[in-house]
Design a protein around this motif. Structure first.
Motif, PDB file in Angstrom:
ATOM      1  N   VAL A 334      51.095  40.222  29.485  1.00 56.87           N
ATOM      2  CA  VAL A 334      50.086  40.175  29.958  1.00 56.87           C
ATOM      3  C   VAL A 334      50.070  39.198  31.027  1.00 56.87           C
ATOM      4  O   VAL A 334      49.047  39.279  32.178  1.00 56.87           O
ATOM      5  N   THR A 337      50.121  40.599  34.637  1.00 54.24           N
ATOM      6  CA  THR A 337      49.073  41.603  35.072  1.00 54.24           C
ATOM      7  C   THR A 337      47.829  40.924  35.819  1.00 54.24           C
ATOM      8  O   THR A 337      47.952  39.713  35.749  1.00 54.24           O
ATOM      9  N   GLU A 338      47.067  41.912  36.366  1.00 47.87           N
ATOM     10  CA  GLU A 338      45.875  41.123  37.083  1.00 47.87           C
ATOM     11  C   GLU A 338      45.055  40.414  36.245  1.00 47.87           C
ATOM     12  O   GLU A 338      44.239  39.714  36.560  1.00 47.87           O
ATOM     13  N   GLU A 339      44.978  40.622  34.908  1.00 48.93           N
ATOM     14  CA  GLU A 339      44.032  40.249  33.767  1.00 48.93           C
ATOM     15  C   GLU A 339      44.069  38.913  33.705  1.00 48.93           C
ATOM     16  O   GLU A 339      42.998  38.119  33.714  1.00 48.93           O
TER      17      GLU A 339
END
Length: 375
Positions: A334, A337-339
């Motif tokens: 994660v 990712t852009e999160e």
């Protein structure tokens, strides 16, 4: 040597802490970024551009560019280091660092009128590298012989070229002399296009094509080499502080994330392997901060800060990359990712850690100085 925070530094911390609070920082980190592959003419959206301008104006109003003895008695590099750490933690992209260097150079050149204008917000960007592999100690060539009274040069990785009032062109003439020329960024002889870099930043390739010397401001004169060396030293100390701020924020983000993730019935932050990795990185960050503070103290007390500045930046550059890498790894998949911001710290560290000298080059420059101190 007393490196305890001075009353002046404490005041600086209090002045800027509210601007870089946790809620605003989350927005600053992604302000103005463009996706990789967005193109050479990609620009921030209007809302982002307006927000960047508002934050820049607030910085200027708070005195971010007045932290020099000529404008604020008792201030100096140590105060600038405090602000640079905040900016690094926020990953805030702005012309502050380059404009601060321009203030240093204008001060050394006794251009008090220009110092005041820069301090009030006439932003400046450094134009130093002719090629990507160039190091800032030896600025790229400047040609003033092809056409009498005009300059020609190409500079890469110039930040915020379309957004600043001035471009500070540092160059080396045909005779080996150093030139420091302030060029209006909106001059007809200046053009640019954006680099599409992995940090999603605001770096440009700038062409100076026949700009009349009469339209520039000479900030170096016969002492240009010494003026540039002194300004670059302080610039490196500020940038080292920026990188330790980046590393510190990446550690904080990673620690917070690991406290929320549970494995085997307890948080990852409480488990030995990730906890030891975080502790090791935190100890390295503290050591780098001490080196930065020592360099700033020497610069402010007119000691020989050359070796300390090189050591601080080399250490901070490697720290930023290592901590950013750890952050991505400890987040797991994660983190890419852009999160989450882990990937953002990683991309920025990869680019920003090289801006004022690769660690290997910094050590090469430090070696003869160190040898001299050892007798």
């Amino acid at each position: 040597m007393d490196l305890a925070p001075s009353a002046r530094q404490t005041l600086t911390e209090q002045t800027f802490a509210s601007l870089f609070d946790s809620e605003l920082v989350a927005d600053l980190r992604r302000m103005g970024q463009r996706d990789l592959g967005a193109g050479l003419d990609a620009a921030p959206d209007d809302a982002s551009a307006d927000a960047r301008e508002a934050v820049w104006q607030t910085l200027c109003d708070l005195g971010a560019l007045r932290l020099v003895p000529a404008l604020t008695p008792g201030s100096g590099v140590a105060d600038q280091v405090v602000l640079a750490r905040h900016i690094g933690g926020a990953l805030y992209q702005s012309p502050w660092a380059d404009t601060a260097t321009a203030v240093d150079i204008a001060t050394a050149s006794r251009r008090t009128d220009l110092v005041a204008r820069l301090a009030d917000g006439e932003a400046c960007a450094l134009a130093v590298r002719a090629e990507a592999v160039d190091e800032p100690d030896r600025p790229g060539p400047v040609d003033v012989t092809t056409e009498r009274g005009r300059l020609r040069a190409v500079r890469r990785f110039v930040p915020f070229a379309p957004d600043v009032r001035w471009l500070l062109l540092a160059g080396t003439g045909s005779g080996g002399e150093t030139a420091l020329l302030l060029v209006p960024a909106d001059h007809d002889g200046v053009s640019w296009h954006r680099h599409d870099d992995m940090g999603r930043g605001d770096f440009y390739q700038v062409h100076f094509d026949g700009v009349p010397l009469a339209d520039t401001v000479d900030l170096g004169g016969p002492d240009a080499e010494a003026v540039w060396a002194a300004a670059l030293l302080r610039c490196r100390i500020r940038h080292a502080a920026y990188l330790t701020g980046l590393a510190g924020a990446a550690l904080d983000e990673t620690s917070a994330y690991l406290r929320t993730r549970r494995q085997f019935g307890r948080s990852l932050a409480s488990q030995q392997s990730p906890a030891f990795r975080l502790a090791d990185a935190a100890a390295e960050r503290d050591a780098a901060d001490l080196l930065v503070d020592q360099a700033a103290w020497l610069a402010d007390t007119r000691g020989d800060a050359r070796l300390a500045a090189l050591e601080a930046l080399a250490c901070a550059a490697e720290l930023a990359r290592r901590v950013a890498t750890e952050s991505v790894q400890l987040h797991g998949a994660v983190g890419m990712t852009e999160e989450h911001d882990a990937q953002l710290f990683y991309r920025r560290a990869a680019v920003d850690s090289l801006l004022f000298g690769r660690p290997t080059e910094l050590r090469r420059l430090a070696a003869p100085i160190l040898a001299g101190t050892l007798g």
